[in-house]
Design an enzyme around this catalytic site. Structure first.
Site, PDB file in Angstrom:
ATOM      1  N   CYS A 152      17.933   8.806   2.476  1.00 31.78           N
ATOM      2  CA  CYS A 152      17.400   8.224   3.714  1.00 31.78           C
ATOM      3  C   CYS A 152      18.336   7.158   4.257  1.00 31.78           C
ATOM      4  CB  CYS A 152      16.017   7.633   3.438  1.00 31.78           C
ATOM      5  SG  CYS A 152      15.341   6.758   4.859  1.00 31.78           S
ATOM      6  N   CYS A 160      16.512   3.974   5.578  1.00 34.43           N
ATOM      7  CA  CYS A 160      16.002   3.111   4.498  1.00 34.43           C
ATOM      8  C   CYS A 160      17.137   2.337   3.824  1.00 34.43           C
ATOM      9  CB  CYS A 160      15.289   3.927   3.423  1.00 34.43           C
ATOM     10  SG  CYS A 160      14.255   5.239   4.041  1.00 34.43           S
ATOM     11  N   ASP A 161      18.250   2.993   3.560  1.00 35.78           N
ATOM     12  CA  ASP A 161      19.280   2.398   2.695  1.00 35.78           C
ATOM     13  C   ASP A 161      20.607   2.095   3.381  1.00 35.78           C
ATOM     14  OD1 ASP A 161      17.523   2.609   0.547  1.00 35.78           O
ATOM     15  OD2 ASP A 161      18.103   4.677   0.177  1.00 35.78           O
TER      16      ASP A 161
END
Ligand code: NAP
Length: 327
Positions: free
Chosen positions: A136, A139-140
């Site tokens: 992701c 997300c990261d």
């Protein structure tokens, strides 16, 4: 068991398909509950940008998912955050068991559990998950500002995520196993126009390596020559497709060889009163708009099924008539 103890429809999964089913089910006056184990919104909630959902030229996945949720909630739909552990078909009613021990009885079930990222299944992938391996970008990606990352895959997701990561990282290698991307032409063009993205054609990642600080390299293999080489990188983002989340599909329901549920155009499975929608269903295009359309279809068909069951006799109303009443 009295009718009061029975739901008309239990929707499992709170992505675009499940929430759209909820909107249509509530508008058709069905006793409805939606169960979602995480935050409502599904995969779309972690998409950086959505540009192909009609009515929104550009919207973040999170915003769109919130709009779906608020719309469903505006009808007072019951939404419970809990894991479903089993769906048990029955003749008189179906049973949905939750991880907290609750048991729901229902006339119909709409399964909208979508899919999960497919893994590469190579050494280092599980070991370094969260230490440089990710599925992701939104997300990261933040952890890879001004760093070098490898994105694996050639589809829409890999292209979109590579573009997102190029906004943060110093350099993005897009590693694809063939000599042409699968992604839509518009995304392909954007990828090619982005100077921070370097496409490594005909290449596969065979191992992810790390030091004490996390991922520091991958082993690449040329799919045409077999040649191996090591490439330094700070992170590896894997976007090589999805696997359907079919763990809750009751035994006896027909699935294809890839684990997607086979339905007819009404999203009906081969088990009466059990419908499958969205990415879990075998179909041509895995798109938000298609999942939403599936949700509409399944809810209308469920409404017809419930009405028929309650009346105990043949009902003249068709799904189209239910739709016109709902508008
Ligand atoms: P996908 O379209 O199935 O693409 C997967 C990619 O990963 C393909 O390029 C495939 O290579 C590659 N791949 C598969 N297994 C691999 C392996 N073991 N090693 C290396 N590469 C591998 O998956 P997706 O991109 O996640 O998209 C899924 C669906 O969602 C698609 O229908 C897509 O159109 C849709 N989607 C749409 C949008 C949008 O419209 N904005 C955004 C995201 C996703 P090959 O090409 O060689 O098969």
């Amino acid at each position: 068991m009295s009718e009061a103890d029975l739901y008309d429809v239990v929707i499992v999964g709170g992505g675009p398909g499940g929430l759209s089913a909820g909107i249509y089910a509530m508008r058709a006056a069905l006793e409805t509950i939606l169960i979602e184990k995480g935050a409502a919104g599904g995969q779309v909630a972690i998409s950086d940008a959505v540009e192909n959902y009609p009515g929104f030229e550009h919207i973040t996945g999170y915003e769109l998912s919130q709009k779906f949720l608020q719309h469903a909630q505006s009808y007072g739909m019951e939404i419970v955050q809990e894991e479903v552990v089993a769906v048990e078909p029955g003749l008189d009613f179906h049973t949905v068991r939750l991880a907290n021990g609750d048991i729901l009885k229902t006339h119909t079930v709409i399964l909208a559990t979508g899919g999960s990222p497919r893994k590469l299944d190579i050494p280092g992938e599980d070991e370094y998950y969260g230490k440089g391996v990710s599925y992701c970008g939104v997300c990261d990606g933040f952890f890879f500002r001004e760093k070098t990352v490898v994105v694996v895959g050639g589809g829409d997701t890999a292209a979109e995520e590579a573009l997102y990561l190029a906004k943060l990282a110093k350099h993005v290698y897009l590693v694809h196993r063939r000599d042409a991307l699968r992604a839509s032409m518009i995304l392909q063009q954007r990828v090619k126009d982005e100077c921070k993205i370097e496409i490594l054609w005909n290449s596969i990642v065979t191992e992810i390596k790390a030091n004490d600080e996390g991922v520091n390299a991958v082993d690449l293999q040329d799919t045409q020559t077999g040649e191996q080489r090591e490439l330094s990188t700070d992170g590896v983002f894997v976007f090589v497709g999805f696997v359907p989340n079919n763990q809750l599909v009751p035994a006896g329901i027909k699935m294809n060889a890839d684990g997607y549920v086979v339905t007819n155009e009404k999203c009906e499975t081969n088990m009466p009163g059990i419908y499958v929608i969205g990415d879990l269903r075998e179909k041509y295009a895995k798109q938000i708009v298609v999942a939403a359309a599936d949700g509409c279809t399944a809810a209308l068909v469920a409404a017809y099924f419930v009405e028929m069951k309650k009346s105990g006799e043949a009902v003249c109303e068709t799904p189209e008539e239910i739709l016109s009443e709902a508008q």
